[in-house]
Enzyme design. Structure first.
Site, short mmCIF file in Angstrom:
data_model
loop_
_atom_site.label_atom_id
_atom_site.label_comp_id
_atom_site.label_asym_id
_atom_site.label_seq_id
_atom_site.Cartn_x
_atom_site.Cartn_y
_atom_site.Cartn_z
N GLY A 170 0.84 -1.20 0.00
CA GLY A 170 0.00 0.00 0.00
C GLY A 170 0.87 1.24 0.00
O GLY A 170 2.00 1.24 -0.48
N GLY A 171 0.32 2.31 0.58
CA GLY A 171 1.04 3.58 0.59
C GLY A 171 2.36 3.49 1.31
O GLY A 171 3.24 4.35 1.13
N GLY A 405 23.15 13.33 -29.45
CA GLY A 405 22.74 13.78 -28.12
C GLY A 405 23.54 13.14 -27.02
O GLY A 405 23.75 13.73 -25.95
N ALA A 406 24.01 11.92 -27.26
CA ALA A 406 24.77 11.23 -26.22
C ALA A 406 26.06 11.99 -25.92
O ALA A 406 26.49 12.08 -24.77
CB ALA A 406 25.08 9.80 -26.65
C1 HXC Z 1 -3.46 -4.43 11.72
C2 HXC Z 1 -2.37 -6.28 10.92
C3 HXC Z 1 -2.14 -5.63 9.70
C4 HXC Z 1 -2.61 -4.31 9.56
C5 HXC Z 1 -1.27 -7.59 9.60
N1 HXC Z 1 -1.84 -7.49 10.80
N2 HXC Z 1 -1.45 -6.47 8.89
N3 HXC Z 1 -3.02 -5.68 11.91
N4 HXC Z 1 -3.25 -3.75 10.60
N5 HXC Z 1 -2.41 -3.61 8.45
C6 HXC Z 1 -1.87 -8.49 11.83
C7 HXC Z 1 -2.70 -9.69 11.45
O1 HXC Z 1 -4.07 -9.46 11.75
C8 HXC Z 1 -2.11 -10.77 12.31
O2 HXC Z 1 -2.63 -10.65 13.63
C9 HXC Z 1 -0.65 -10.40 12.39
O3 HXC Z 1 -0.58 -9.03 12.02
C10 HXC Z 1 0.21 -11.20 11.45
O4 HXC Z 1 -0.41 -11.15 10.17
P1 HXC Z 1 -0.74 -12.45 9.31
O5 HXC Z 1 -1.78 -12.06 8.35
O6 HXC Z 1 -1.01 -13.61 10.20
O7 HXC Z 1 0.66 -12.70 8.60
P2 HXC Z 1 0.94 -13.27 7.13
O8 HXC Z 1 0.08 -14.47 6.88
O9 HXC Z 1 2.41 -13.42 7.01
O10 HXC Z 1 0.46 -12.11 6.16
C11 HXC Z 1 1.10 -10.86 6.17
C12 HXC Z 1 0.29 -9.86 5.33
C13 HXC Z 1 -1.17 -9.82 5.77
C14 HXC Z 1 0.38 -10.29 3.85
C15 HXC Z 1 1.00 -8.51 5.46
O11 HXC Z 1 -1.20 -9.66 7.21
C16 HXC Z 1 -1.93 -8.73 5.17
O12 HXC Z 1 -2.38 -8.83 4.04
N6 HXC Z 1 -2.10 -7.64 5.95
C17 HXC Z 1 -2.84 -6.49 5.45
C18 HXC Z 1 -2.02 -5.76 4.41
C19 HXC Z 1 -2.69 -4.51 3.98
O13 HXC Z 1 -3.58 -4.52 3.13
N7 HXC Z 1 -2.36 -3.41 4.66
C20 HXC Z 1 -2.94 -2.15 4.42
C21 HXC Z 1 -2.22 -1.56 3.19
S1 HXC Z 1 -2.85 -0.02 2.80
P3 HXC Z 1 -3.22 -11.90 14.41
O14 HXC Z 1 -3.47 -11.38 15.75
O15 HXC Z 1 -4.43 -12.28 13.66
O16 HXC Z 1 -2.15 -12.92 14.34
C22 HXC Z 1 -1.90 1.02 3.62
C23 HXC Z 1 -2.28 2.41 3.43
C24 HXC Z 1 -1.16 3.29 3.77
O17 HXC Z 1 -0.99 0.66 4.26
C25 HXC Z 1 -1.39 4.62 3.14
C26 HXC Z 1 -0.29 5.55 3.47
C27 HXC Z 1 -0.46 6.81 2.71
#
Ligand code: HXC
Length: 515
Positions: A170-171, A405-406
Site C-alpha cells: 500500500g502507501g 545527443g549522447a
Molecule cells: C493491523 C495487521 C495488519 C494491519 C497484519 N496485521 N497487517 N493488523 N493492521 N495492516 C496483523 C494480522 O491481523 C495478524 O494478527 C498479524 O498481524 C500477522 O499477520 P498475518 O496475516 O497472520 O501474517 P501473514 O500471513 O504473514 O500475512 C502478512 C500480510 C497480511 C500479507 C501482510 O497480514 C496482510 O495482508 N495484511 C494487510 C495488508 C494490507 O492490506 N495493509 C494495508 C495496506 S494499505 P493476528 O493477531 O491475527 O495474528 C496502507 C495504506 C497506507 O498501508 C497509506 C499511506 C499513505
C-alpha cells in the site's frame, strides 16, 4: 532506590525485548525471517545501540487492541554505529500486530529522523510490516504522512537507506521510494501498491506476492530496488558497503579509504580491450574494473536498464560515482529507463559530494515509436538537467562512440564537465555515417548508377573525418587524448586537482526537473 522500582523497569524492558512474545518470534523464524532486534544486532557494531522509545505503547482500545499493547508498539528505534560511524536505525517488528504502522510508530520514527537530520546522521529503515494499522484508521494514515514529510525534507541532507525484509504494501511503499536506496532481501521482502487480492478482483489475474513485488521484479523490471541480496544477512552487509562510499551528510566529504592499488598503476590490457572492429561489442564492466581501485566497484541497479552502468567506486582511495554506457547491452543506447537511471544517480552523487566519472560509448538515444510515445524526450532531458546542474567534480572519458545527443548529454564540456578525455578509438559525430550519407547525399545517391558504391565512398570519407577524437581535441572540446592504459593515473590526478572545486548555481527556489 527501592527494589520494586528497579523490578518494574526490568520487567518492562524484558517485555520490550520480546516484542510480540516467544510464539510470534518462533513464527517469524518459521517464515525464514529474523526479528527486528536480531537484525539490528547483525547490522550495528557490538554494544553500540542506544534505544529510544522502547516503552511507548498505543492508546487504542478498538477491535480488541486494549489487551494487545506491547512496549515499543512494533518498531525498534535508536542510534548505533556501523564501522565506527553513527547511524539512526528503525526496525519494524512483525511479531507485534504484524509490524502494522501506528501513530506511536510514527512518533518514534519521526523523532529519530528529526534528531538524525539535525545531527547529520544517516537514517536506515528496516521494513517488515502489514501496512497501516487498520484499527487506527486515519491516525495511521496521518502517521505515514509524517514519515513521508521527513523523507522528503531529509532528502539530500543525510543518506536514507531502506531495507525491505518482509511485506511493504500500500502507501507504505512510498517511504522507501522517497529514500536514496532500496535494498531487498530475496524471498522474504516484497513491495506493491495493491496486492494480489485486489489485482484478482479488478483484473481477474492471478499473481503471487513475490511475482508481483518480489526482489527480482523490482531489480529487473521496475527499477524500484537498487540492490538485492539472497539473504537478510547479505542485505544488511550491503548497507555497510554502501555507507563506505557515502558521507554522513551533505556538508561532509565521503570517507577516504586507503588502497593498496597504486594510483600511478597503468594497465596495458586497456590498450587492447576495445575491439578494433566496432561491430564487435565488449563489456564496459571490464574497463571500469581495470581503472578503479581494485575490487572497489559497487554497482547499483545492475539488472535494470543494463545498457547503462551506475555505481560507486574508489580512485586513489577517494569515493566516486561511475556512470557508463555498456555496449554489450543494446549497444549501450540511451533510452527511457537508462536515462532515468543515469540522471537519478548523477543527482545522488551531486547531493553527497561524490565526483562523477563518466565512461562514454553510446550511439545516441534509441529511435523508436514506443520510446517516443513513452516520453523519451522528457526522460532523456533528465540526463542533461542532472549533469548541467551538478556542481561536484565531473570527468569524462570517451571510449568509443559519442554520437549526437549522447555526446552532449553525457558529461560534455557544455554540461560543465571539468576534464574531458578521449581514447584514440573515440568517434565523435552528429550521427552515424550511413544516416549522414542518406541526409547529405540524398540526391546524389538517387541519381547514382551505383548507389551502394557511392554510399561506401561517403561513409569512408565521413568516418575518416569524424570517427576520431582529434577534431574535438582541435576545438578544445576534448582536453586530452590519452592512451587507454593511462586512464587510471590521469583520472586520479584530475580528481586531486578538483578536490577543492567550488561551483555555485544561481539562487532560486528550485528548478523544474523534467519528469
Ligand atoms: C493491523 C495487521 C495488519 C494491519 C497484519 N496485521 N497487517 N493488523 N493492521 N495492516 C496483523 C494480522 O491481523 C495478524 O494478527 C498479524 O498481524 C500477522 O499477520 P498475518 O496475516 O497472520 O501474517 P501473514 O500471513 O504473514 O500475512 C502478512 C500480510 C497480511 C500479507 C501482510 O497480514 C496482510 O495482508 N495484511 C494487510 C495488508 C494490507 O492490506 N495493509 C494495508 C495496506 S494499505 P493476528 O493477531 O491475527 O495474528 C496502507 C495504506 C497506507 O498501508 C497509506 C499511506 C499513505
Amino acid at each position: 532506590m527501592a527494589e520494586d522500582h528497579l523490578e518494574r523497569l526490568r520487567a518492562l524492558r524484558e517485555a520490550a525485548l520480546l516484542g510480540g512474545g516467544p510464539e510470534r518470534i518462533a513464527q517469524q523464524h518459521a517464515r525464514g525471517k529474523e526479528t527486528a532486534r536480531e537484525r539490528l544486532a547483525r547490522l550495528l557494531d557490538p554494544d553500540s545501540f542506544q534505544e529510544l522509545g522502547s516503552l511507548a505503547r498505543h492508546q487504542i482500545s478498538d477491535y480488541g487492541l486494549a489487551t494487545r499493547r506491547y512496549p515499543g508498539d512494533g518498531v525498534v528505534t535508536g542510534f548505533g554505529a556501523i564501522n565506527g560511524r553513527r547511524v539512526a536505525v528503525y526496525a519494524q517488528d512483525f511479531t507485534v500486530l504484524g509490524g502494522s504502522f501506528s501513530e506511536v510508530q510514527a512518533q518514534k520514527i519521526t523523532r529519530l529522523m528529526d534528531l538524525a537530520t539535525e545531527s547529520g546522521i544517516p537514517i536506515i529503515g528496516l521494513n517488515d510490516s502489514g501496512g497501516a494499522r487498520i484499527q487506527e484508521g486515519v491516525r495511521s494514515l496521518a502517521a505515514y504522512g509524517e514519515v513521508f514529510l521527513r523523507n522528503v525534507l531529509s532528502s539530500g541532507v543525510v543518506p536514507q537507506i531502506s531495507l525491505i525484509l518482509g511485506p511493504c504494501a500500500g502507501g507504505a511503499v512510498y517511504s522507501p521510494a522517497l529514500t536514496d536506496f532500496v535494498i531487498m532481501a530475496r524471498d522474504v521482502g516484497y513491495m506493491f501498491l495493491t496486492g494480489p487480492e485486489v489485482i484478482r478482483a479488478v483484473s481477474g489475474r492471478e499473481v503471487t506476492a513475490q511475482q508481483l513485488g518480489g526482489a527480482d521484479v523490482h531489480h529487473e523490471r521496475s527499477g524500484v530496488a537498487h540492490l538485492v541480496a539472497d539473504t537478510e544477512g547479505a542485505a544488511l552487509d550491503l548497507v555497510k558497503a554502501l555507507l563506505g562510499y557515502l558521507p554522513q551528510n551533505n556538508a561532509e566529504d565521503p570517507p577516504y579509504q586507503p588502497s593498496d592499488d597504486a594510483p600511478e598503476r597503468i594497465d596495458p590490457a586497456l590498450n587492447t580491450l576495445v575491439p578494433a572492429d566496432e561491430r564487435i561489442s565488449y563489456d564496459m564492466h571490464l574497463v571500469i574494473e581495470r581503472i578503479v581501485d581494485r575490487g572497489s566497484f559497487l554497482e547499483l541497479q545492475p539488472a535494470y536498464a543494463a545498457n547503462a552502468i551506475t555505481g560507486f567506486a574508489r580512485l586513489g582511495g577517494y569515493a566516486v560515482g561511475i556512470v557508463a554506457n555498456n555496449p554489450a547491452v543494446l549497444a549501450g543506447v540511451l533510452d527511457i529507463n537508462s536515462s532515468d537511471k543515469i540522471a537519478r544517480f548523477v543527482r545522488l552523487c551531486d547531493a553527497y559530494n561524490l565526483p562523477v566519472v563518466t565512461l562514454v560509448d553510446c550511439p545516441g538515444y534509441l529511435p523508436g515509436i514506443e520510446q517516443e510515445y513513452g516520453g523519451v524526450i522528457r526522460h532523456g532531458a533528465k540526463i542533461i538537467y542532472a549533469y548541467a546542474a551538478a556542481t561536484v567534480p565531473k570527468l569524462s572519458v570517451i571510449v568509443r562512440k559519442a554520437i549526437g545527443g549522447a555526446y552532449i548529454a553525457l558529461s560534455s564540456k557544455q554540461m560543465r564537465s571539468d576534464m574531458n578525455f578521449a581514447w584514440p578509438t573515440a568517434q565523435i559525430a552528429v550521427m552515424g555515417a550511413e544516416g549522414a550519407a542518406r541526409v547529405l547525399w540524398r540526391e546524389e545517391l538517387r541519381r547514382a548508377a551505383d548507389p551502394a558504391a557511392l554510399e561506401q565512398q561517403f561513409v569512408a570519407e565521413y568516418r575518416e573525418r569524424f570517427f576520431n577524437p582529434y577534431h574535438a581535441a582541435d576545438l578544445g572540446q576534448i582536453d586530452e587524448v590519452i592512451e587507454p592504459r593511462e586512464t587510471r593515473p590521469r583520472l586520479i590526478r584530475a580528481l586531486e586537482i578538483l578536490r577543492t572545486k567550488v561551483q555555485q548555481n544561481p539562487a532560486r527556489k528550485h528548478g523544474l526537473y523534467p519528469s
